[in-house]
Design an enzyme around this catalytic site. Structure first.
Site, mmCIF file in Angstrom:
data_model
loop_
_atom_site.group_PDB
_atom_site.id
_atom_site.type_symbol
_atom_site.label_atom_id
_atom_site.label_comp_id
_atom_site.label_asym_id
_atom_site.label_seq_id
_atom_site.Cartn_x
_atom_site.Cartn_y
_atom_site.Cartn_z
ATOM 1 C CG HIS A 1 47.364 44.007 22.112
ATOM 2 N ND1 HIS A 1 48.269 44.067 22.438
ATOM 3 C CD2 HIS A 1 46.288 45.123 22.891
ATOM 4 C CE1 HIS A 1 47.307 43.612 24.276
ATOM 5 N NE2 HIS A 1 46.580 44.630 23.843
ATOM 6 C CE LYS B 1 45.793 38.655 22.260
ATOM 7 N NZ LYS B 1 45.940 39.896 22.838
ATOM 8 C CB SER C 1 41.051 40.307 29.460
ATOM 9 O OG SER C 1 41.563 41.303 30.141
ATOM 10 C CE1 TYR D 1 48.968 42.175 28.145
ATOM 11 C CE2 TYR D 1 46.967 43.236 29.408
ATOM 12 C CZ TYR D 1 47.370 43.187 28.272
ATOM 13 O OH TYR D 1 47.132 43.584 27.233
ATOM 14 C CB THR E 1 49.436 39.670 26.350
ATOM 15 O OG1 THR E 1 48.370 38.851 26.311
ATOM 16 C CG2 THR E 1 50.118 40.395 25.459
HETATM 17 C C1 LIG Z 1 39.103 47.015 23.782
HETATM 18 C C2 LIG Z 1 40.566 46.431 23.868
HETATM 19 C C3 LIG Z 1 41.264 45.630 25.050
HETATM 20 C C4 LIG Z 1 41.788 44.102 24.518
HETATM 21 N N1 LIG Z 1 42.311 44.297 26.024
HETATM 22 C C5 LIG Z 1 43.331 42.950 26.018
HETATM 23 C C6 LIG Z 1 44.319 42.530 26.490
HETATM 24 O O1 LIG Z 1 43.546 43.100 28.053
HETATM 25 N N2 LIG Z 1 44.500 41.436 27.195
HETATM 26 C C7 LIG Z 1 45.158 40.954 25.498
HETATM 27 O O2 LIG Z 1 46.013 40.449 25.484
HETATM 28 N N3 LIG Z 1 44.694 41.685 24.243
HETATM 29 C C8 LIG Z 1 43.740 42.692 24.712
HETATM 30 N N4 LIG Z 1 43.100 42.830 23.208
HETATM 31 C C9 LIG Z 1 43.470 42.106 22.110
HETATM 32 C C10 LIG Z 1 42.483 41.429 21.352
HETATM 33 O O3 LIG Z 1 42.824 40.394 22.181
HETATM 34 C C11 LIG Z 1 43.304 41.333 19.966
HETATM 35 O O4 LIG Z 1 44.405 40.792 19.991
HETATM 36 C C12 LIG Z 1 42.883 42.143 18.598
HETATM 37 O O5 LIG Z 1 41.496 42.480 19.933
HETATM 38 C C13 LIG Z 1 42.773 41.308 17.550
HETATM 39 O O6 LIG Z 1 42.357 41.996 16.961
HETATM 40 P P1 LIG Z 1 40.105 42.424 16.409
HETATM 41 O O7 LIG Z 1 40.310 43.441 17.091
HETATM 42 O O8 LIG Z 1 40.432 42.721 15.031
HETATM 43 O O9 LIG Z 1 39.729 40.719 16.717
HETATM 44 C C14 LIG Z 1 42.531 43.974 23.475
HETATM 45 C C15 LIG Z 1 41.721 44.618 21.822
HETATM 46 C C16 LIG Z 1 41.050 45.784 22.097
HETATM 47 C C17 LIG Z 1 39.666 45.760 21.077
#
Ligand SMILES: Cc1cc2nc3c(=O)[nH]c(=O)nc-3n(C[C@H](O)[C@H](O)[C@H](O)COP(=O)(O)O)c2cc1C
Length: 346
Positions: free
Chosen positions: A245, A221, A106, A130, A156
């Site tokens: 997300h 994404k 990330s 980002y 993203t």
């Molecule tokens: C704590 C947390 C932080 C996240 N941070 C980012 C991020 O920095 N960039 C991003 O593209 N998605 C981020 N996401 C989304 C994840 O990439 C992903 O799309 C999502 O968690 C998938 O669902 P799941 O948690 O049910 O597996 C984040 C999700 C969580 C739970």
């Protein structure tokens, strides 16, 4: 406590993390309907198991843009891994390397891309970007990512503004981050990127801008509709991640598994299509693959595994859970197709 499924790791993380950190990991936007729907939607899909198909040898390998991984489950980008474990993203990277899968790091990583590359030099990694309001910062970051040997850029696109996560607001999460040891570093991440400095004006032309900066493949994404999938292909991206997300942005959108079919049908193999959101069991993986995803990615479960500090064990569980494909009559990833699920009942 024996750890036999991902819910066990979830329970462990809930028990051992601070409430503020747990709430941040678990958060969904607004009423969390989309976050919860991501999981529930899998329960509505039924398999069509086949028999007498010589299941003595199993092969879970697949490829992502030409690179082989040992099984079709990678790690989605999530920020702030040092909230789960002191080594943060370095541990995640080591686990992904050991399991020979893809780790999408990330922008809000709490270790530098150079640190990550140093601890897992043979790892297969993409970097999630980002775009910063100050484009020069993003340009510099892309150069560093390339120099550190990352093999793809994941843009993203579903976060023009951060979703309203009620518990984070109640817990004053942003403020508390700054109070942690090294908190300023955490909050800004290594790249000086404050959460509110993501450029909300990004649009399709920025794909061309990114392509002019890098020769790395670009994976988009946050796609949930066939219209955007088609635009993504026309703009020359190499891959698409069907994602909401983890339900943390728009509440009321579809579960990703429900959005997958129209996207796969529109893309027609012109680019690779991946999915994240709600994957918790091996049968979820199989259902997503049967409906056309080339690979799935895990968000929260990787954070639970990191909290327990046995990410390798977590991944082992996934490989093991592929045993359900043995009882389904399918011995290789390439043999998984739509005929394995009851699409008409979706
Ligand atoms: C704590 C947390 C932080 C996240 N941070 C980012 C991020 O920095 N960039 C991003 O593209 N998605 C981020 N996401 C989304 C994840 O990439 C992903 O799309 C999502 O968690 C998938 O669902 P799941 O948690 O049910 O597996 C984040 C999700 C969580 C739970």
């Amino acid at each position: 406590m024996p750890m036999i499924c991902l819910s066990d790791f979830e329970a462990y993380a809930k028990k051992h993390l601070s409430k503020t950190t747990w709430d941040f990991f678990a958060a969904g936007a607004d009423e969390c309907c989309t976050r919860d729907e991501n999981l529930l939607a899998y329960k509505r899909i039924r398999f069509r198991p086949r028999i007498l198909r010589d299941m003595s040898v199993m092969d879970t390998r697949t490829t992502l843009l030409g690179t082989e991984i040992s099984f079709p489950v990678g790690i989605a980008p999530t920020g702030f891994h040092r909230l789960a474990w002191p080594d943060g993203e370095k541990s995640t990277a080591r686990a992904a390397e050991a399991m020979n899968t893809c780790y999408i790091t990330s922008t809000f990583s709490t270790c530098t891309v150079e640190e990550i590359a140093a601890v897992a030099p043979n790892g297969f990694r993409w970097f999630q970007l980002y775009i910063h309001c100050n484009r020069a910062l993003s340009e510099r970051l892309v150069r560093r990512v390339e120099a550190a040997g990352f093999q793809g850029l994941v843009l993203t696109a579903d976060l023009p503004y951060t979703g309203k996560r009620r518990d984070d607001i109640r817990n004053n999460f942003q403020h508390r981050l700054t109070k942690l040891p090294g908190g300023a570093r955490l909050l800004c991440s290594e790249y000086g990127l404050l959460p509110n400095s993501i450029d909300p004006s990004i649009n399709w032309n920025d794909i061309y801008w990114l392509q002019s900066l890098t020769r790395l493949p670009i994976i988009l994404k946050g796609i949930l509709t066939k219209e955007d999938a088609d635009l993504a292909v026309r703009h020359g991206v190499q891959g698409i991640i069907v994602s909401n997300h983890g339900g943390r942005q728009l509440d009321g959108g579809p579960a990703t598994i429900d959005a997958l079919i129209e996207i796969v049908d529109t893309v027609q193999d012109r680019v690779e299509v991946y999915l994240d959101g709600g994957i918790r069991t091996g049968s979820d993986v199989l259902k997503a693959l049967a409906l056309g995803a080339k690979c799935v990615f895990l968000g929260r479960p990787a954070l639970w595994g990191l909290t327990y500090k046995v990410n390798e064990e977590t991944w082992g569980l996934y490989v093991h859970s592929f045993s359900c494909s043995q009882t389904l009559g399918c011995h290789s990833v390439s043999g998984i197709g739509r005929n394995l699920v009851q699409v008409s009942k979706l």
